[in-house]
Design an enzyme around this catalytic site. Structure first.
Site, mmCIF file in Angstrom:
data_model
loop_
_atom_site.group_PDB
_atom_site.id
_atom_site.type_symbol
_atom_site.label_atom_id
_atom_site.label_comp_id
_atom_site.label_asym_id
_atom_site.label_seq_id
_atom_site.Cartn_x
_atom_site.Cartn_y
_atom_site.Cartn_z
ATOM 1 N N HIS A 297 0.817 -1.289 -0.217
ATOM 2 C CA HIS A 297 0.189 0.003 -0.167
ATOM 3 C C HIS A 297 0.950 1.233 0.039
ATOM 4 O O HIS A 297 2.105 1.285 0.508
ATOM 5 C CB HIS A 297 -0.819 0.161 1.418
HETATM 6 P P1 TYD Z 1 -2.116 -3.773 7.539
HETATM 7 O O1 TYD Z 1 -2.171 -2.168 7.187
HETATM 8 O O2 TYD Z 1 -2.785 -4.940 6.832
HETATM 9 O O3 TYD Z 1 -0.422 -4.046 7.916
HETATM 10 P P2 TYD Z 1 0.783 -4.123 6.873
HETATM 11 O O4 TYD Z 1 0.868 -2.829 6.488
HETATM 12 O O5 TYD Z 1 1.890 -4.568 7.886
HETATM 13 O O6 TYD Z 1 0.466 -5.073 5.946
HETATM 14 O O7 TYD Z 1 -2.604 -3.707 9.054
HETATM 15 C C1 TYD Z 1 -3.172 -4.954 9.757
HETATM 16 C C2 TYD Z 1 -4.225 -4.608 10.688
HETATM 17 O O8 TYD Z 1 -4.111 -3.683 11.690
HETATM 18 C C3 TYD Z 1 -5.691 -3.994 9.830
HETATM 19 O O9 TYD Z 1 -6.488 -4.327 10.071
HETATM 20 C C4 TYD Z 1 -5.417 -2.504 10.207
HETATM 21 C C5 TYD Z 1 -4.693 -2.500 11.729
HETATM 22 N N1 TYD Z 1 -3.878 -1.603 12.077
HETATM 23 C C6 TYD Z 1 -4.149 -0.611 12.870
HETATM 24 O O10 TYD Z 1 -4.999 -0.676 13.570
HETATM 25 N N2 TYD Z 1 -3.356 0.495 13.381
HETATM 26 C C7 TYD Z 1 -2.110 0.424 12.825
HETATM 27 O O11 TYD Z 1 -1.200 1.427 13.163
HETATM 28 C C8 TYD Z 1 -1.786 -0.408 11.696
HETATM 29 C C9 TYD Z 1 -0.489 -0.266 10.947
HETATM 30 C C10 TYD Z 1 -2.826 -1.299 11.361
#
Ligand code: TYD
Length: 143
Positions: A53
């Protein structure tokens, strides 16, 4: 400005003595923003890919405080891979760059510092959409 110039490798303060090592990271000093959030990623399968992303508002510093991983950063045209393999070294990634994190070692603990509180609406999760947005995006380097 090239993609590599937008990102930067940061060497944190290392305080080592006979007792061991200590790394110091100070918001607004060793990293170019005020820290509003940190999260860390561990227990990741070696074949998992995280990230995938771009963020409209968030800037990050990534550091593997244990183990190793790789991060591929892209602006939709160019990309480069950075190996996160030293606890005293971080990668600054400004907003609006695409990130893929992968190749996690079993002992990987990937610490991520951010300038924002979490806001799911600032994420761009579709790479084709991201590339379209980047065609019109004028990069503003603030650090
Ligand atoms: P995600 O964005 O998929 O993680 P990555 O960037 O490592 O692939 O996030 C995983 C889950 O955690 C998603 O449900 C959103 C949540 N999340 C939060 O609640 N707060 C945060 O600061 C982050 C980074 C993720």
């Amino acid at each position: 400005m090239g993609l590599k110039e937008k990102c930067s490798i940061i060497n944190f303060e290392l305080h080592g003595d006979e007792r061991g090592q200590m790394v110091v990271i100070e918001g607004g000093k060793s990293i170019p923003f005020t820290i509003k959030r940190l999260f860390y990623i561990y227990g990741t399968d070696s074949d998992a890919v995280r990230g995938q992303h771009a963020n409209r508002n968030s800037e990050f510093v990534l550091v593997n405080v244990s183990g190793t991983s790789k991060v591929k950063v892209s602006d939709g045209k160019e990309s480069f891979v950075f190996e996160l393999n030293e606890p005293m070294k971080g990668l600054y990634v400004p907003k609006m760059l695409w990130k893929d994190m992968y190749d996690f070692s079993e002992d990987s603990v990937l610490l991520v510092l951010a300038n924002t509180h979490y806001d799911g609406t600032e994420y761009i999760r579709d790479f084709d959409e991201y590339k379209k947005i980047m065609n019109d995006y004028i990069y503003d380097k603030t650090v």
